[in-house]
Design an enzyme around this catalytic site. Structure first.
Site, PDB file in Angstrom:
ATOM      1  N   HIS A 291       0.822  -1.220   0.000  1.00  0.00           N
ATOM      2  CA  HIS A 291       0.000   0.000   0.000  1.00  0.00           C
ATOM      3  C   HIS A 291       0.856   1.270   0.000  1.00  0.00           C
ATOM      4  O   HIS A 291       0.356   2.357   0.236  1.00  0.00           O
ATOM      5  CB  HIS A 291      -1.005   0.019   1.163  1.00  0.00           C
TER       6      HIS A 291
ATOM      7  N   ASP B 292       2.555   2.078  -2.738  1.00  0.00           N
ATOM      8  CA  ASP B 292       2.694   2.579  -4.131  1.00  0.00           C
ATOM      9  C   ASP B 292       1.856   3.828  -4.393  1.00  0.00           C
ATOM     10  O   ASP B 292       2.353   4.803  -4.951  1.00  0.00           O
ATOM     11  CB  ASP B 292       2.442   1.465  -5.170  1.00  0.00           C
TER      12      ASP B 292
ATOM     13  N   SER C 162     -10.929 -16.086 -24.044  1.00  0.00           N
ATOM     14  CA  SER C 162     -10.023 -16.648 -23.044  1.00  0.00           C
ATOM     15  C   SER C 162     -10.401 -18.080 -22.737  1.00  0.00           C
ATOM     16  O   SER C 162     -11.591 -18.421 -22.721  1.00  0.00           O
ATOM     17  CB  SER C 162     -10.106 -15.815 -21.758  1.00  0.00           C
TER      18      SER C 162
ATOM     19  N   ALA D 269      -6.112 -14.507  -6.049  1.00  0.00           N
ATOM     20  CA  ALA D 269      -5.146 -14.957  -5.042  1.00  0.00           C
ATOM     21  C   ALA D 269      -4.223 -13.819  -4.612  1.00  0.00           C
ATOM     22  O   ALA D 269      -3.306 -14.022  -3.826  1.00  0.00           O
ATOM     23  CB  ALA D 269      -4.331 -16.115  -5.589  1.00  0.00           C
TER      24      ALA D 269
ATOM     25  N   SER E 247      -4.697  -9.710 -13.073  1.00  0.00           N
ATOM     26  CA  SER E 247      -5.161  -8.656 -13.989  1.00  0.00           C
ATOM     27  C   SER E 247      -3.991  -7.930 -14.647  1.00  0.00           C
ATOM     28  O   SER E 247      -4.029  -7.651 -15.845  1.00  0.00           O
ATOM     29  CB  SER E 247      -6.093  -7.667 -13.281  1.00  0.00           C
TER      30      SER E 247
ATOM     31  N   GLU F 197      -6.592  -0.102 -15.866  1.00  0.00           N
ATOM     32  CA  GLU F 197      -7.171  -0.618 -14.630  1.00  0.00           C
ATOM     33  C   GLU F 197      -7.893   0.482 -13.833  1.00  0.00           C
ATOM     34  O   GLU F 197      -8.974   0.269 -13.304  1.00  0.00           O
ATOM     35  CB  GLU F 197      -6.059  -1.245 -13.784  1.00  0.00           C
TER      36      GLU F 197
ATOM     37  N   ASP G 157       1.680  -3.543  -9.443  1.00  0.00           N
ATOM     38  CA  ASP G 157       1.454  -4.786 -10.190  1.00  0.00           C
ATOM     39  C   ASP G 157       1.897  -4.666 -11.649  1.00  0.00           C
ATOM     40  O   ASP G 157       2.540  -5.554 -12.204  1.00  0.00           O
ATOM     41  CB  ASP G 157      -0.033  -5.166 -10.149  1.00  0.00           C
TER      42      ASP G 157
HETATM   43  C1  GLA Z   1      -2.984  -4.176  -4.997  1.00  0.00           C
HETATM   44  C2  GLA Z   1      -2.853  -2.974  -5.921  1.00  0.00           C
HETATM   45  C3  GLA Z   1      -1.424  -2.408  -5.888  1.00  0.00           C
HETATM   46  C4  GLA Z   1      -0.966  -2.169  -4.456  1.00  0.00           C
HETATM   47  C5  GLA Z   1      -1.232  -3.403  -3.591  1.00  0.00           C
HETATM   48  C6  GLA Z   1      -0.929  -3.155  -2.147  1.00  0.00           C
HETATM   49  O1  GLA Z   1      -2.207  -5.228  -5.469  1.00  0.00           O
HETATM   50  O2  GLA Z   1      -3.163  -3.338  -7.241  1.00  0.00           O
HETATM   51  O3  GLA Z   1      -1.367  -1.226  -6.641  1.00  0.00           O
HETATM   52  O4  GLA Z   1      -1.550  -1.023  -3.914  1.00  0.00           O
HETATM   53  O5  GLA Z   1      -2.575  -3.831  -3.691  1.00  0.00           O
HETATM   54  O6  GLA Z   1       0.431  -2.979  -1.974  1.00  0.00           O
END
Ligand code: GLA
Length: 392
Positions: free
Chosen positions: A36, A38, A69, A133, A138, A170, A182
Protein backbone atom coordinates in the site's frame (compact mmCIF):
# COMPACT_ATOMS: atom_id res chain seq x y z
CA UNK A 1 5.10 -23.08 -19.52
CA UNK A 2 5.67 -24.41 -23.03
CA UNK A 3 2.32 -26.08 -22.72
CA UNK A 4 0.49 -22.84 -22.13
CA UNK A 5 2.10 -21.27 -25.20
CA UNK A 6 0.74 -24.17 -27.21
CA UNK A 7 -2.64 -23.92 -25.54
CA UNK A 8 -2.82 -20.24 -26.37
CA UNK A 9 -2.06 -20.99 -30.04
CA UNK A 10 -4.52 -23.89 -30.13
CA UNK A 11 -7.20 -21.87 -28.34
CA UNK A 12 -6.79 -19.06 -30.84
CA UNK A 13 -7.13 -21.44 -33.81
CA UNK A 14 -10.17 -23.14 -32.28
CA UNK A 15 -11.95 -19.81 -31.70
CA UNK A 16 -10.99 -17.94 -34.83
CA UNK A 17 -10.19 -20.65 -37.41
CA UNK A 18 -6.69 -19.49 -38.33
CA UNK A 19 -3.24 -19.28 -36.69
CA UNK A 20 -2.09 -16.33 -34.54
CA UNK A 21 0.80 -14.23 -35.84
CA UNK A 22 2.55 -14.34 -32.49
CA UNK A 23 2.33 -15.09 -28.77
CA UNK A 24 3.28 -12.71 -25.99
CA UNK A 25 3.10 -13.14 -22.24
CA UNK A 26 3.33 -11.34 -18.92
CA UNK A 27 3.80 -12.72 -15.40
CA UNK A 28 1.87 -12.48 -12.16
CA UNK A 29 3.79 -11.12 -9.19
CA UNK A 30 4.32 -11.39 -5.49
CA UNK A 31 5.29 -8.36 -3.51
CA UNK A 32 8.29 -9.17 -1.32
CA UNK A 33 7.69 -6.07 0.77
CA UNK A 34 6.19 -2.56 0.46
CA UNK A 35 2.41 -2.86 0.75
CA UNK A 36 0.00 0.00 0.00
CA UNK A 37 3.01 2.27 -0.34
CA UNK A 38 2.69 2.58 -4.13
CA UNK A 39 -0.25 5.02 -4.20
CA UNK A 40 1.49 6.97 -1.44
CA UNK A 41 4.40 7.69 -3.82
CA UNK A 42 6.58 5.35 -1.78
CA UNK A 43 8.79 2.29 -2.31
CA UNK A 44 7.90 -1.29 -3.29
CA UNK A 45 9.88 -4.46 -3.94
CA UNK A 46 7.88 -7.01 -5.98
CA UNK A 47 9.08 -9.78 -8.25
CA UNK A 48 7.51 -11.45 -11.26
CA UNK A 49 6.61 -15.11 -10.69
CA UNK A 50 6.88 -18.11 -12.98
CA UNK A 51 3.16 -18.09 -13.72
CA UNK A 52 2.09 -16.18 -16.77
CA UNK A 53 -0.74 -15.07 -18.99
CA UNK A 54 -0.24 -15.74 -22.70
CA UNK A 55 -1.85 -13.67 -25.44
CA UNK A 56 -2.08 -15.27 -28.89
CA UNK A 57 -2.86 -12.48 -31.32
CA UNK A 58 -3.21 -11.56 -34.98
CA UNK A 59 -4.12 -8.31 -36.68
CA UNK A 60 -7.23 -8.18 -38.87
CA UNK A 61 -8.02 -6.39 -42.14
CA UNK A 62 -10.88 -4.44 -40.60
CA UNK A 63 -11.35 -2.54 -37.34
CA UNK A 64 -13.01 -5.39 -35.45
CA UNK A 65 -11.63 -6.50 -32.07
CA UNK A 66 -12.39 -10.00 -30.78
CA UNK A 67 -11.30 -11.11 -27.32
CA UNK A 68 -11.52 -14.61 -25.85
CA UNK A 69 -10.02 -16.65 -23.04
CA UNK A 70 -9.63 -20.29 -22.10
CA UNK A 71 -11.00 -19.34 -18.67
CA UNK A 72 -14.31 -18.00 -19.92
CA UNK A 73 -17.05 -18.81 -22.39
CA UNK A 74 -17.78 -15.15 -23.02
CA UNK A 75 -16.23 -13.91 -26.25
CA UNK A 76 -16.37 -10.19 -26.82
CA UNK A 77 -16.57 -8.48 -30.16
CA UNK A 78 -16.53 -4.74 -30.76
CA UNK A 79 -14.92 -2.23 -33.11
CA UNK A 80 -11.82 -0.14 -32.48
CA UNK A 81 -14.01 2.92 -33.00
CA UNK A 82 -16.19 1.73 -30.10
CA UNK A 83 -13.07 1.17 -28.02
CA UNK A 84 -11.74 4.65 -28.79
CA UNK A 85 -15.08 6.25 -28.06
CA UNK A 86 -15.48 4.54 -24.70
CA UNK A 87 -15.18 7.42 -22.27
CA UNK A 88 -13.53 6.33 -19.06
CA UNK A 89 -15.50 3.58 -17.39
CA UNK A 90 -18.43 3.73 -19.82
CA UNK A 91 -19.55 0.24 -20.55
CA UNK A 92 -16.60 -1.41 -18.80
CA UNK A 93 -18.98 -3.21 -16.44
CA UNK A 94 -20.80 -4.92 -19.30
CA UNK A 95 -17.53 -6.29 -20.64
CA UNK A 96 -16.80 -8.41 -17.56
CA UNK A 97 -13.22 -9.75 -17.53
CA UNK A 98 -12.73 -8.40 -21.08
CA UNK A 99 -12.77 -4.86 -19.66
CA UNK A 100 -9.07 -5.39 -18.85
CA UNK A 101 -7.87 -6.12 -22.40
CA UNK A 102 -10.30 -3.68 -23.99
CA UNK A 103 -9.10 -1.12 -21.43
CA UNK A 104 -5.52 -1.67 -22.59
CA UNK A 105 -6.43 -0.89 -26.23
CA UNK A 106 -8.38 2.14 -25.01
CA UNK A 107 -5.48 3.35 -22.84
CA UNK A 108 -3.01 2.99 -25.73
CA UNK A 109 -5.28 5.49 -27.48
CA UNK A 110 -5.08 7.75 -24.44
CA UNK A 111 -1.29 7.93 -24.61
CA UNK A 112 -1.13 8.68 -28.32
CA UNK A 113 -1.90 5.60 -30.43
CA UNK A 114 -4.23 6.62 -33.27
CA UNK A 115 -6.89 3.95 -32.81
CA UNK A 116 -8.91 5.25 -35.78
CA UNK A 117 -6.03 4.53 -38.15
CA UNK A 118 -5.03 1.11 -36.80
CA UNK A 119 -6.27 -2.37 -37.75
CA UNK A 120 -8.39 -4.43 -35.37
CA UNK A 121 -7.19 -7.72 -33.87
CA UNK A 122 -8.21 -11.12 -32.59
CA UNK A 123 -6.69 -12.19 -29.27
CA UNK A 124 -7.01 -15.31 -27.16
CA UNK A 125 -5.64 -15.62 -23.60
CA UNK A 126 -4.48 -18.63 -21.57
CA UNK A 127 -3.12 -18.24 -18.04
CA UNK A 128 -1.86 -20.12 -15.02
CA UNK A 129 -1.88 -17.08 -12.74
CA UNK A 130 -4.57 -17.87 -10.17
CA UNK A 131 -7.40 -15.34 -10.13
CA UNK A 132 -8.31 -13.74 -6.80
CA UNK A 133 -5.15 -14.96 -5.04
CA UNK A 134 -3.57 -11.50 -4.82
CA UNK A 135 -0.98 -12.43 -7.44
CA UNK A 136 -1.99 -9.80 -10.00
CA UNK A 137 -3.69 -11.88 -12.64
CA UNK A 138 -5.16 -8.66 -13.99
CA UNK A 139 -1.76 -7.00 -14.50
CA UNK A 140 -0.55 -10.17 -16.25
CA UNK A 141 -3.52 -10.01 -18.60
CA UNK A 142 -3.01 -6.30 -19.27
CA UNK A 143 0.75 -6.64 -19.68
CA UNK A 144 0.57 -9.50 -22.19
CA UNK A 145 -1.72 -7.52 -24.48
CA UNK A 146 0.15 -4.25 -24.01
CA UNK A 147 3.45 -5.73 -25.26
CA UNK A 148 1.64 -7.53 -28.09
CA UNK A 149 -0.16 -4.43 -29.39
CA UNK A 150 2.90 -2.25 -28.87
CA UNK A 151 4.75 -4.55 -31.27
CA UNK A 152 2.15 -5.36 -33.93
CA UNK A 153 0.88 -1.78 -34.05
CA UNK A 154 4.52 -0.60 -34.15
CA UNK A 155 3.93 1.97 -31.44
CA UNK A 156 7.46 1.92 -30.01
CA UNK A 157 6.42 2.77 -26.44
CA UNK A 158 8.96 1.94 -23.75
CA UNK A 159 8.26 -0.25 -20.71
CA UNK A 160 7.45 2.70 -18.47
CA UNK A 161 4.84 4.00 -20.88
CA UNK A 162 3.29 0.54 -21.04
CA UNK A 163 3.14 0.51 -17.22
CA UNK A 164 1.23 3.78 -17.48
CA UNK A 165 -1.05 2.29 -20.15
CA UNK A 166 -1.91 -0.76 -18.04
CA UNK A 167 -2.36 1.39 -14.96
CA UNK A 168 -4.79 3.65 -16.86
CA UNK A 169 -6.66 0.60 -18.17
CA UNK A 170 -7.17 -0.62 -14.63
CA UNK A 171 -7.86 2.73 -12.96
CA UNK A 172 -9.66 4.76 -15.62
CA UNK A 173 -11.37 2.04 -17.65
CA UNK A 174 -12.04 -0.83 -15.25
CA UNK A 175 -12.30 1.52 -12.28
CA UNK A 176 -10.02 -0.12 -9.70
CA UNK A 177 -8.12 2.56 -7.76
CA UNK A 178 -4.73 0.79 -7.65
CA UNK A 179 -1.13 2.00 -7.72
CA UNK A 180 1.62 1.02 -10.19
CA UNK A 181 3.03 -1.94 -8.24
CA UNK A 182 1.45 -4.79 -10.19
CA UNK A 183 1.86 -3.35 -13.68
CA UNK A 184 5.50 -2.39 -13.04
CA UNK A 185 6.30 -5.90 -11.81
CA UNK A 186 4.57 -7.51 -14.80
CA UNK A 187 6.30 -5.33 -17.39
CA UNK A 188 9.71 -4.45 -15.98
CA UNK A 189 10.91 -7.44 -13.91
CA UNK A 190 14.08 -9.36 -14.64
CA UNK A 191 14.66 -13.08 -13.96
CA UNK A 192 16.25 -13.89 -10.60
CA UNK A 193 15.73 -10.42 -9.20
CA UNK A 194 13.20 -8.35 -7.33
CA UNK A 195 12.33 -4.92 -8.67
CA UNK A 196 12.94 -1.95 -6.40
CA UNK A 197 10.54 0.76 -7.54
CA UNK A 198 10.36 4.35 -6.45
CA UNK A 199 6.68 5.00 -7.14
CA UNK A 200 7.19 8.76 -7.11
CA UNK A 201 9.56 8.77 -10.08
CA UNK A 202 8.62 5.38 -11.54
CA UNK A 203 12.32 4.47 -11.53
CA UNK A 204 12.83 0.73 -11.21
CA UNK A 205 16.01 -1.14 -10.46
CA UNK A 206 16.60 -4.92 -10.20
CA UNK A 207 17.86 -6.23 -6.85
CA UNK A 208 19.38 -9.69 -6.92
CA UNK A 209 17.46 -12.09 -4.69
CA UNK A 210 20.10 -14.81 -4.47
CA UNK A 211 17.57 -17.44 -3.38
CA UNK A 212 19.26 -20.37 -5.16
CA UNK A 213 22.68 -19.69 -3.65
CA UNK A 214 21.13 -19.48 -0.18
CA UNK A 215 19.05 -22.66 -0.66
CA UNK A 216 15.92 -20.64 -0.03
CA UNK A 217 12.61 -20.55 -1.85
CA UNK A 218 9.47 -18.46 -1.66
CA UNK A 219 6.40 -20.53 -0.89
CA UNK A 220 3.05 -18.98 -1.78
CA UNK A 221 0.14 -19.94 0.45
CA UNK A 222 -3.10 -18.95 -1.28
CA UNK A 223 -5.72 -18.94 1.46
CA UNK A 224 -8.50 -19.06 -1.14
CA UNK A 225 -10.26 -16.35 0.84
CA UNK A 226 -11.42 -13.19 -0.84
CA UNK A 227 -13.37 -10.97 1.45
CA UNK A 228 -16.30 -9.09 0.04
CA UNK A 229 -15.05 -5.78 1.34
CA UNK A 230 -11.71 -6.08 -0.45
CA UNK A 231 -12.62 -3.32 -2.93
CA UNK A 232 -14.23 -1.02 -0.40
CA UNK A 233 -11.47 -1.70 2.12
CA UNK A 234 -8.76 -0.81 -0.39
CA UNK A 235 -10.46 2.46 -1.28
CA UNK A 236 -10.97 3.27 2.38
CA UNK A 237 -7.27 2.71 3.16
CA UNK A 238 -6.37 4.98 0.30
CA UNK A 239 -8.64 7.68 1.66
CA UNK A 240 -7.15 7.36 5.16
CA UNK A 241 -3.68 7.86 3.71
CA UNK A 242 -4.81 10.92 1.78
CA UNK A 243 -6.44 12.32 4.92
CA UNK A 244 -3.25 11.76 6.91
CA UNK A 245 -1.18 13.52 4.24
CA UNK A 246 -3.60 16.46 4.25
CA UNK A 247 -3.47 16.73 8.02
CA UNK A 248 0.32 16.59 7.99
CA UNK A 249 0.39 19.28 5.31
CA UNK A 250 2.23 17.20 2.69
CA UNK A 251 1.30 16.25 -0.87
CA UNK A 252 1.70 12.54 -0.13
CA UNK A 253 2.89 10.41 2.79
CA UNK A 254 6.19 10.04 0.96
CA UNK A 255 6.97 13.55 2.19
CA UNK A 256 6.10 12.84 5.82
CA UNK A 257 8.46 11.56 8.52
CA UNK A 258 7.75 9.57 11.67
CA UNK A 259 8.69 12.66 13.69
CA UNK A 260 6.02 14.69 11.91
CA UNK A 261 3.48 11.95 12.53
CA UNK A 262 4.38 11.70 16.17
CA UNK A 263 4.00 15.45 16.56
CA UNK A 264 0.45 15.17 15.13
CA UNK A 265 -0.54 12.33 17.42
CA UNK A 266 -2.86 14.38 19.62
CA UNK A 267 -4.75 16.03 16.78
CA UNK A 268 -5.11 13.05 14.46
CA UNK A 269 -7.70 10.34 15.03
CA UNK A 270 -6.25 7.02 16.12
CA UNK A 271 -7.16 5.06 13.00
CA UNK A 272 -5.70 7.61 10.58
CA UNK A 273 -2.58 7.75 12.74
CA UNK A 274 -2.06 3.99 12.56
CA UNK A 275 -2.72 3.88 8.81
CA UNK A 276 -0.05 6.52 8.27
CA UNK A 277 2.36 4.78 10.64
CA UNK A 278 2.12 1.64 8.53
CA UNK A 279 3.00 3.54 5.37
CA UNK A 280 5.95 5.40 6.91
CA UNK A 281 7.45 2.35 8.60
CA UNK A 282 6.79 0.18 5.53
CA UNK A 283 8.70 2.58 3.28
CA UNK A 284 11.65 2.29 5.63
CA UNK A 285 11.36 -1.51 5.67
CA UNK A 286 11.58 -1.59 1.87
CA UNK A 287 14.76 0.49 1.95
CA UNK A 288 16.17 -1.73 4.71
CA UNK A 289 15.28 -4.91 2.79
CA UNK A 290 17.05 -3.65 -0.32
CA UNK A 291 20.15 -2.77 1.73
CA UNK A 292 20.16 -6.12 3.54
CA UNK A 293 19.68 -8.07 0.28
CA UNK A 294 22.62 -6.25 -1.24
CA UNK A 295 24.92 -6.48 1.76
CA UNK A 296 23.99 -9.75 3.45
CA UNK A 297 21.64 -11.67 1.18
CA UNK A 298 18.15 -13.14 1.60
CA UNK A 299 18.83 -15.14 4.78
CA UNK A 300 18.77 -11.89 6.76
CA UNK A 301 15.48 -10.32 5.59
CA UNK A 302 13.14 -12.57 7.59
CA UNK A 303 12.54 -10.16 10.47
CA UNK A 304 11.70 -7.34 8.07
CA UNK A 305 9.11 -9.52 6.35
CA UNK A 306 7.41 -10.38 9.62
CA UNK A 307 7.57 -6.79 10.87
CA UNK A 308 5.76 -5.84 7.67
CA UNK A 309 3.08 -8.43 8.31
CA UNK A 310 2.58 -7.21 11.88
CA UNK A 311 2.20 -3.66 10.65
CA UNK A 312 -0.43 -4.71 8.09
CA UNK A 313 -2.23 -6.77 10.71
CA UNK A 314 -2.24 -4.23 13.53
CA UNK A 315 -1.82 -0.77 12.00
CA UNK A 316 -3.26 -1.05 8.50
CA UNK A 317 -5.72 -3.80 9.41
CA UNK A 318 -5.86 -5.55 6.05
CA UNK A 319 -5.00 -9.07 7.18
CA UNK A 320 -7.44 -11.90 7.90
CA UNK A 321 -7.41 -14.76 10.45
CA UNK A 322 -6.46 -17.17 7.63
CA UNK A 323 -3.51 -15.03 6.53
CA UNK A 324 -2.36 -14.57 10.13
CA UNK A 325 -2.56 -18.32 10.76
CA UNK A 326 -0.56 -19.11 7.61
CA UNK A 327 2.15 -16.64 8.67
CA UNK A 328 2.29 -17.97 12.23
CA UNK A 329 2.46 -21.63 11.25
CA UNK A 330 5.00 -21.00 8.46
CA UNK A 331 7.29 -19.23 10.94
CA UNK A 332 6.83 -21.89 13.61
CA UNK A 333 7.61 -24.75 11.24
CA UNK A 334 10.65 -23.60 9.31
CA UNK A 335 10.13 -20.36 7.35
CA UNK A 336 12.60 -17.60 8.18
CA UNK A 337 10.19 -14.83 7.19
CA UNK A 338 6.54 -14.61 6.16
CA UNK A 339 3.93 -11.99 5.39
CA UNK A 340 0.71 -11.50 3.50
CA UNK A 341 1.30 -10.10 0.02
CA UNK A 342 -0.83 -7.82 -2.16
CA UNK A 343 -3.84 -5.69 -1.35
CA UNK A 344 -5.03 -7.74 1.64
CA UNK A 345 -8.50 -8.81 2.92
CA UNK A 346 -7.67 -12.30 1.68
CA UNK A 347 -5.32 -13.66 -0.95
CA UNK A 348 -1.88 -15.07 -0.30
CA UNK A 349 0.99 -15.26 2.14
CA UNK A 350 4.62 -15.58 1.05
CA UNK A 351 6.98 -17.60 3.22
CA UNK A 352 10.75 -17.38 2.74
CA UNK A 353 11.74 -20.94 3.50
CA UNK A 354 14.85 -23.16 3.34
CA UNK A 355 14.17 -25.55 0.46
CA UNK A 356 14.42 -28.62 2.69
CA UNK A 357 11.73 -27.23 5.01
CA UNK A 358 9.14 -26.54 2.33
CA UNK A 359 7.18 -29.75 2.73
CA UNK A 360 7.23 -29.48 6.53
CA UNK A 361 5.76 -25.97 6.29
CA UNK A 362 3.13 -27.14 3.83
CA UNK A 363 2.05 -30.12 5.90
CA UNK A 364 1.89 -28.00 9.06
CA UNK A 365 -0.27 -25.39 7.33
CA UNK A 366 -2.58 -28.06 5.92
CA UNK A 367 -3.01 -29.43 9.42
CA UNK A 368 -3.61 -26.07 11.07
CA UNK A 369 -6.13 -24.97 8.44
CA UNK A 370 -8.03 -28.25 8.81
CA UNK A 371 -8.02 -27.85 12.58
CA UNK A 372 -9.53 -24.38 12.29
CA UNK A 373 -12.10 -25.55 9.78
CA UNK A 374 -10.67 -23.25 7.08
CA UNK A 375 -10.77 -24.10 3.38
CA UNK A 376 -7.64 -26.01 2.33
CA UNK A 377 -5.11 -23.53 0.97
CA UNK A 378 -3.30 -23.85 -2.36
CA UNK A 379 0.50 -23.86 -1.93
CA UNK A 380 3.28 -23.61 -4.49
CA UNK A 381 6.83 -22.34 -4.79
CA UNK A 382 7.45 -19.36 -7.06
CA UNK A 383 10.68 -18.27 -8.73
CA UNK A 384 11.62 -14.73 -9.68
CA UNK A 385 11.04 -14.55 -13.41
CA UNK A 386 11.29 -12.27 -16.43
CA UNK A 387 8.75 -9.57 -17.19
CA UNK A 388 6.49 -9.30 -20.23
CA UNK A 389 7.75 -10.15 -23.69
CA UNK A 390 7.27 -12.10 -26.88
CA UNK A 391 7.38 -15.89 -26.65
CA UNK A 392 6.86 -16.93 -30.24
C1 GLA B 1 -2.98 -4.18 -5.00
C2 GLA B 1 -2.85 -2.97 -5.92
C3 GLA B 1 -1.42 -2.41 -5.89
C4 GLA B 1 -0.97 -2.17 -4.46
C5 GLA B 1 -1.23 -3.40 -3.59
C6 GLA B 1 -0.93 -3.16 -2.15
O1 GLA B 1 -2.21 -5.23 -5.47
O2 GLA B 1 -3.16 -3.34 -7.24
O3 GLA B 1 -1.37 -1.23 -6.64
O4 GLA B 1 -1.55 -1.02 -3.91
O5 GLA B 1 -2.58 -3.83 -3.69
O6 GLA B 1 0.43 -2.98 -1.97
Amino acid sequence: MTELVDEAAAGFEARYGYAPSGIWSAPGRVNLIGEHTDYNQGFVLPFAIDRRTFAALALRDDDVVRVSSGASDDAIQLSLADVAAAGGQTGAGALGWAAYPVGVAWALGQVGADLAGLPGFDVHFESDVPVGAGLSSSAALEGSLAVALNEVWRLGFDGHTLVDVCHRAENDFVGAPTGILDQSAALLSEAGAALFIDCRTGEAEPVDLGLDEADLAILVIDTKVTHEHSNGGYRERRESCERAARELGVASLRDASLEMLLAARDTMDGVTYRRARHILTENQRVLDTVAVLREQGPTEIGDLLFASHRSMRDDFEISTPELDLAVEIALNYGAIGARMTGGGFGGSVIALTPTWMISQVQVSIDGAFAEHGYTGPEMFVVWPSRGAGRDR
